[in-house]
Design a protein around this motif. Structure first.
Motif, short mmCIF file in Angstrom:
data_model
loop_
_atom_site.label_atom_id
_atom_site.label_comp_id
_atom_site.label_asym_id
_atom_site.label_seq_id
_atom_site.Cartn_x
_atom_site.Cartn_y
_atom_site.Cartn_z
N ALA A 27 0.85 -1.20 0.00
CA ALA A 27 0.00 0.00 0.00
C ALA A 27 0.88 1.24 0.00
CB ALA A 27 -0.93 0.00 1.20
N ASP A 28 0.85 1.97 -1.10
CA ASP A 28 1.56 3.25 -1.16
C ASP A 28 0.59 4.36 -0.74
OD1 ASP A 28 3.54 5.06 -1.54
OD2 ASP A 28 3.73 4.79 -3.71
N ASP A 29 1.13 5.44 -0.18
CA ASP A 29 0.29 6.57 0.29
C ASP A 29 -0.81 6.08 1.21
OD1 ASP A 29 1.49 8.83 -0.78
OD2 ASP A 29 0.66 8.43 -2.75
N LEU A 30 -0.39 5.35 2.24
CA LEU A 30 -1.36 4.75 3.16
C LEU A 30 -2.23 5.81 3.84
CD1 LEU A 30 -2.15 1.98 4.38
CD2 LEU A 30 -0.51 2.41 6.20
N GLN A 31 -1.73 7.04 3.94
CA GLN A 31 -2.51 8.08 4.62
C GLN A 31 -3.80 8.41 3.88
OE1 GLN A 31 0.38 8.67 3.10
NE2 GLN A 31 -0.03 10.26 1.57
N TRP A 32 -3.88 8.07 2.59
CA TRP A 32 -5.09 8.37 1.81
C TRP A 32 -6.01 7.15 1.68
CZ3 TRP A 32 -4.67 12.97 2.66
CH2 TRP A 32 -3.59 13.78 2.30
N MET A 33 -5.71 6.05 2.35
CA MET A 33 -6.59 4.90 2.27
C MET A 33 -7.93 5.23 2.93
SD MET A 33 -6.02 0.98 3.64
CE MET A 33 -4.83 0.54 2.39
#
Length: 978
Positions: free
Chosen positions: A141-147
Motif C-alpha cells: 500500500a503506497d500513500d497509506l494516509q489516503w486509504m
C-alpha cells in the motif's frame, strides 16, 4: 498524490542502503514494514524496489495506491487490492460472504456498517487466508494516509486474525501533511499484526548522496560544491526538491552568484507556499527578514524594526510555516519555504530586508554580506567592507565563507579598477581551494586568466587551476607550458610553479628522480627570493622523493624542511614538513611517535577549514591505527576520510585505498575488494600512478585474504612493475612485498617468491625497516614449509611473531601466529597446535579484526575444534564468556558473524537487554566509554570526533534505551549485570 512528488526512479537507489537492508531483514523473517517520511523523500522508490525483490516468483502481490482526491470513496483501496485476486477464490466462500464481497468490489455496498458488515469482514479474512494457503502474500500500500477508512478497518479486522499465515504488509505513509495524525491513524491495520511492523523513517540525503543522485541524472550539469551545499540546505535533503532545484539551475544560462538565492521552480513554490496566502502582510515581511538572516532571533527581528515579531511568528506557527525555538531562534518548518518566500519577494523588498539586517547585526561577516545584498551595482566602499569580512572569515577558519565574500567583493568592485577585481577574485579562488571547493576555485581562476595580463596574476591563477586538479594532474597538463611561459625567468613566479611541476613528475610521469630534481630547484629559487612557504613545501616534497627512492640525502633534506623559521600556513599543510615527518616515523616503525606527531594537526586543519589536509591527516591516523592493530578505530577514521573526500571531490582515490585496507582488516573482505576496485578506477581516471599502486596493493591484499592467491599475484606483480618504473626503493611505503611473496608461495612460484624476499630484505636491512623484515620472515617461513622443512618454518614464524609484537604490529603478529598454527598443525597435528590458534584468536579479538576472526573460525571448523565462546550449531555470540589468558573477558564470532564483542561490548549488550542491534557501532563505542567513566571531551578525543558528535550520539543512545542521562547508563548496567 505522492507519486507526483517522489524522486524520479533510477537504476539504483542512492542513500537508501540502510533502509533497504533493515526492510529486507524484516520481510525475510515474515514481518511487515511501514516506510514513513515527507512527500518527495523517496518512499515510493524504496517501496517499488522492495516489491520487485519480494514480490516475484510464487508470491501473490496485492497492491493499492490511494490518492487524496479519492480518499473519501469507501472500499476503493479494497477494490484495488482484491478485485482480481478475489475472483480466484470467491467460489469457495459461503454465500453471505461472497455476496457481501461482490457488493463491495462492484460498488453496490457503500458502508461496512450495513447488516452484511460482518459477512464482508469475514469475506476479506477468508480471501487472505485462502491466498496465503496457496502462496505467501505481500500486501503493498503506497500513500497509506489516503486509504479510505472503510478499507482500513476491513484490513485491520483481517490482520488481527491472520495468525501465523505468510501474509506480510509493506506500506508507505506520508508524514508532515495537513491531515493531522494521519500516520498514527493509518498504522491500525499494521499494528494489529501478530508481529509488530517495523516502522522505518526514510531519511534525507546527505550532501554526498545528493551529489550522487544528481550525477546519476545526466540532464543535471556538474555543480560547484558551494551550489550543491545550497541545494542540500534548501531542499533539506529531500531528493525530489533537490532534483527540481537542480533542474531549475540547469535551465539558467549562468549559475547564481554568491549571495543570490537559488531559483525555486514554480511547481515547488506552489507546493510550499499554499499556506502563505493566509498570512498577514506584516507577518510575511517579518518572515522575509527572518529567512534572509543567518540565525534570526526575536531580538534581532525587533532590532530590524519588527516590534510585533513574536505575535507574527506565532501566527506563522499556527499555519505550520515557522516556529520559535526555546532559545529564541526562528525556524522554518522546511528550508524550502524560506527559499520560496525569498524568491517570490520583489527585489526592493529583499533589499529592504538586507538593509534592516545590516543595521541590526553585530557580526562583521553577516553585516558585510547584508550590506552587499542591500545595494545594487558597484561600490568600492561595500567591496572593501566585504574584503575585510573575508579576512575575518579566513582567520576564523571559514575559508568557504571567505571565498563567497571575496567573490561578492570582486562583483561590487568598480570595473575600471580591474587590478583590484582580479586580486579579490584570486584571493577568493585560493580560499575556495582551501575549503575543498575545487570547481569554484578552478572556475574563478579561469575567469581571472580570461582578463589578466600581468604575469604574476596569471601564474597565481594557473597554480590554482593546477592545484584544483588534486591527484588528477593529467587533466590540467595543458596548463603547465602556458604557466611556464607566463613565469619566464622570474624566480618569484618560477619557484612555486616548479613545485607544482615536481608533483606532476611524480604523479603523471611516474619519475621520482625527475620529481626530486625539480623540487630541489624550486626550493633553491624560493630561498633566493625569500619565499619561505614555497621553500618549505619544496624541501618537504624533495625529502619525500628521496625517502621513497632510498636517496642518502633524505634525512638531511627533511631536517632542512623542519628548521626554523616555519611558515604558519605550512604548519598543517597536507604536503608540508609536519606530515612528511609523520610519514617517516610511520615508515620507521615508530607508531606511537607517528600518532603523537599527526593527531594535533587534525584539529588545526579543522579550525582552518583546510579540508584537503583534514582528509589526509585522518587517512594517516587510520593507517597508524591499522598498523597498531586497532582495526575498529582505523575503519572509522578511514571511512570518515573517505566520506569527506567524496563530499568535496578531493583525494578520493587515496581515501579509497586506505578504506579498502581497513575493511580487509576490521570489516568485510567483499567491501574491501569493492573499494579497492573503485580506487583503481579513480586513480586510472585521474592519471595518478602513485596511488594506483596503493589501490592495487589493497586489491592484492584483499584477494589474498579471500583465498584468491592467483588474483593477488596478478595485482601485486603489477604493483612491483609500476614501482620499479617509478624508482621506488622504500619497502615500508606500500608494504606489498610480503603479500606478493606469500601469494607466490601459494601458487607454487617458489623461485620468484624467494627473489622477492631477497630483494626486499636487502632494502629493509639497509633502511632499518624492522616490521618489513618481520613480514618477510613470515613469508620466508611459509616458503621453507613449502619446501618440506616444517621445523625450520615453525622456528622462523615464532621469531617473526616476536619481532612484529615488539614493534607493536599486533595484527601482523596475529597473522603470523595463524600461519604458525597451519605449520604446527601439519607438524604435530591440529589438536597439539590448538593453543597457537587460540593465541592468534586472542590477538584478533583485541584488534577487532573481524575477517581474521572468521579465518580462525574456519580453521577451527576444519580441525573439528569447538570454540568455548560459541553455542554449537548457532551463530549467536554468548554475552557471558570465560576470561581470556590475560584475565580480560572476551568473546568471539562464528565464521558467519559480522561483528565481534569485547568486554565493553558485553557490558553495553547487557545494558541494552541483549539487543545490540538497537545500537549502531558508534553508539556502542560511546556507551562503552561512558561505562568506563570517560567524559564527553575524552570520548571525542579518543574517537577523533567532535564533542557535539558525542553529545548527539549519547542522545540517540538515551532514546533507544529509554533512559535520560549518562548516569542512567551506569545505573542500568549495574542493575542488569547484578
Amino acid at each position: 498524490m505522492e507519486r507526483e512528488f517522489d524522486a524520479a526512479p533510477s537504476d539504483r537507489l542512492v542513500g537508501r542502503a540502510a533502509v533497504l537492508d533493515r526492510a529486507r531483514a524484516q520481510l525475510s523473517s515474515g514481518g511487515s514494514v511501514l516506510l514513513s517520511g515527507p512527500a518527495g523523500i523517496g518512499k515510493s522508490a524504496v517501496l517499488r524496489a522492495l516489491t520487485e525483490e519480494f514480490g516475484g516468483g510464487a508470491v501473490a502481490v496485492l497492491r493499492c495506491s490511494p490518492t487524496e482526491s479519492e480518499s473519501h470513496l469507501p472500499f476503493l483501496s479494497l477494490i484495488d487490492l482484491l478485485e482480481f485476486a478475489a475472483g480466484e477464490v470467491s467460489d469457495s466462500l459461503p454465500v453471505p460472504q461472497r455476496a457481501a464481497l461482490e457488493a463491495a468490489l462492484t460498488g453496490r455496498a457503500d458502508s461496512s456498517d450495513q447488516p452484511e458488515g460482518l459477512a464482508l469482514r469475514l469475506a476479506v479474512l477468508s480471501v487472505l487466508r485462502t491466498l496465503a494457503g496457496r502462496a505467501p502474500v505481500l500486501v503493498v500500500a503506497d500513500d497509506l494516509q489516503w486509504m479510505d477508512p472503510v478499507s482500513t478497518e476491513l484490513l485491520a479486522f483481517a490482520a488481527r486474525r491472520l495468525g501465523g499465515l505468510p501474509v506480510r504488509f509493506l506500506a508507505a505513509v506520508r508524514t508532515g501533511t495537513d491531515r493531522e495524525g494521519c500516520e498514527e491513524v493509518q498504522l491500525g491495520c499494521l499494528a494489529s499484526l501478530p508481529r509488530q511492523p517495523l516502522v522505518l523513517r526514510v531519511p534525507p540525503l546527505s550532501t554526498h548522496q545528493l551529489s550522487e543522485l544528481l550525477a546519476d541524472r545526466k540532464e543535471h550539469p556538474a555543480l560547484h560544491s558551494s551550489v550543491l551545499q545550497d541545494i542540500h540546505r534548501t531542499s533539506g535533503g529531500n531528493p525530489f526538491y533537490a532534483l527540481e532545484l537542480a533542474r531549475a539551475l540547469a535551465e539558467r544560462p549562468v549559475p547564481p552568484r554568491p549571495g543570490e538565492p537559488l531559483p525555486v521552480p514554480t511547481g515547488l513554490r506552489t507546493l510550499v507556499l499554499n499556506r502563505l496566502g493566509a498570512l498577514s502582510p506584516e507577518a510575511r515581511t517579518t518572515l522575509l527578514i527572518a529567512g534572509a538572516g543567518a540565525r534570526p532571533t526575536l531580538a534581532l527581528l525587533r532590532e530590524c524594526g519588527r516590534p510585533a515579531a513574536e505575535a507574527e511568528i506565532a501566527e506563522a506557527a499556527e499555519l505550520g510555516i515557522a516556529r520559535l525555538d526555546p532559545d529564541g531562534v526562528v525556524r522554518f518548518t522546511h528550508p524550502l519555504i524560506s527559499a520560496a518566500l525569498y524568491s517570490e519577494a520583489p527585489s526592493g523588498a529583499r533589499r529592504e530586508a538586507h538593509t534592516a539586517l545590516a543595521g541590526a547585526t553585530s557580526d562583521p561577516i553577516e553585516r558585510a554580506r547584508h550590506l552587499a545584498l542591500a545595494t545594487s551595482g558597484e561600490d568600492e566602499h561595500v567591496a572593501r567592507t566585504l574584503e575585510g569580512a573575508a579576512s575575518v572569515a579566513r582567520e576564523r577558519g571559514a575559508p568557504a565563507a571567505a571565498a563567497r565574500l571575496g567573490l561578492l567583493a570582486a562583483d561590487r568592485t568598480p570595473p575600471e579598477n580591474l587590478p583590484e577585481v582580479l586580486r579579490r577574485r584570486l584571493c577568493a579562488a585560493e580560499d575556495a581551494l582551501v575549503a575543498g571547493d575545487t570547481a569554484l576555485a578552478r572556475g574563478t581562476a579561469r575567469e581571472v586568466l580570461a582578463q589578466a595580463v600581468l604575469p604574476a596574476d596569471r601564474v597565481r591563477a594557473w597554480i590554482v587551476v593546477i592545484d584544483s586538479a588534486g591527484q588528477a594532474m593529467a587533466d590540467v597538463d595543458d596548463a603547465f607550458p602556458q604557466a611556464l611561459a607566463d613565469a619566464g625567468e622570474d624566480p618569484r613566479l618560477l619557484a612555486p610553479l616548479l613545485y607544482q611541476v615536481s608533483w606532476r613528475a611524480a604523479l603523471v610521469e611516474g619519475s621520482l628522480t625527475r620529481a626530486r630534481e625539480v623540487a630541489a630547484r624550486s626550493a633553491s629559487l624560493a630561498a633566493r627570493v625569500g619565499d619561505r612557504r614555497t621553500e618549505l613545501l619544496a624541501l618537504a616534497f624533495q625529502a619525500l622523493t628521496e625517502t621513497l627512492s632510498g636517496h642518502p640525502d633524505a634525512e638531511q633534506t627533511l631536517e632542512r624542511a623542519l628548521q626554523e623559521p616555519q611558515d604558519p600556513r605550512v604548519a598543517c599543510d597536507h604536503n608540508g614538513p609536519g606530515y612528511l615527518r609523520f610519514s617517516c616515523l610511520l615508515m620507521g616503525d615508530r607508531l606511537d611517535e607517528a600518532r603523537a606527531a599527526l593527531a594535533p594537526l587534525v584539529p588545526i586543519a579543522r579550525r582552518r577549514g583546510a579540508v584537503e589536509s583534514e582528509i589526509l591527516f585522518l587517512r594517516g591516523l587510520a593507517d597508524t591505527e591499522l598498523r597498531a592493530g586497532r582495526c575498529e578505530t582505523a575503519l572509522e577514521l578511514a571511512h570518515e576520510s573517505l566520506r569527506l573526500a567524496e563530499d568535496v571531490g578531493v583525494g578520493v582515490g587515496p581515501a579509497l585505498h586506505l578504506a579498502a585496507l581497513a575493511e580487509a582488516a576490521g570489516g568485510s573482505v567483499q567491501r574491501a575488494l569493492s573499494l579497492a576496485h573503485s580506487g583503481i578506477r579513480r586513480s586510472e581516471e585521474d592519471g595518478d600512478r602513485v596511488f594506483l599502486t596503493r589501490s592495487l596493493t589493497a586489491l592484492g591484499h584483499a584477494r589474498l585474504m579471500g583465498s584468491d592467491a592467483h588474483g593477488a599475484v596478478v595485482a601485486l606483480r603489477r604493483v612491483r612493475e609500476l614501482e620499479e618504473d617509478q624508482g621506488v626503493a622504500e619497502p615500508a611505503r606500500g608494504r606489498w612485498q610480503g603479500d606478493l611473496a606469500e601469494a607466490l608461495v601459494r601458487v607454487g612460484a617458489l623461485a620468484e617468491a624467494q627473489e622477492v624476499i631477497d630483494v626486499t630484505r636487502d632494502a629493509a636491512v639497509r633502511l632499518g625497516r624492522g616490521s618489513v623484515l618481520g613480514v618477510l620472515e613470515r613469508a620466508q617461513a611459509l616458503l621453507t614449509a613449502e619446501r618440506g622443512d616444517l621445523d625450520g618454518a615453525a622456528a622462523g614464524l615464532r621469531a617473526a611473531g616476536e619481532r612484529l609484537g615488539r614493534l607493536g604490529y599486533r595484527l601482523e603478529e596475529g597473522r603470523t601466529r595463524l600461519a604458525l598454527y597451519g605449520v604446527e598443525a601439519r607438524r604435530r597435528g591440529p589438536g597439539a597446535a590448538r593453543a597457537v590458534l587460540e593465541e592468534s584468536a586472542r590477538i584478533f579479538r583485541r584488534a577487532k579484526a573481524l575477517p581474521w576472526l572468521e579465518l580462525v573460525a574456519a580453521a577451527r571448523e576444519r580441525a573439528g575444534h569447538r570454540s568455548p565462546h560459541l553455542s554449537r550449531g548457532s551463530a549467536a555470540i554468548s554475552l557471558v564468556t570465560p576470561p581470556a589468558a590475560d584475565g580480560a573477558a572476551s568473546s568471539e564470532p562464528s565464521a558467519s558473524s559480522s561483528s565481534s564483542l569485547t568486554s565493553q561490548d558485553s557490558a553495553v549488550a547487557v545494558l541494552a537487554g541483549g539487543r545490540l542491534d538497537s545500537l549502531a557501532e558508534m553508539e556502542r563505542r560511546v556507551a562503552a566509554l561512558v561505562l568506563e567513566g570517560s567524559t564527553n571531551r575524552e570520548i571525542a578525543a579518543q574517537l577523533f570526533v567532535s564533542v557535539k558528535t558525542v553529545e548527539a550520539t549519547l542522545t540517540r543512545v538515551y532514546r533507544k534505551l529509554g533512559i535520560r542521562s549518562r548516569v542512567d547508563i551506569v545505573r542500568l548496567a549495574a542493575l542488569r549485570t547484578g
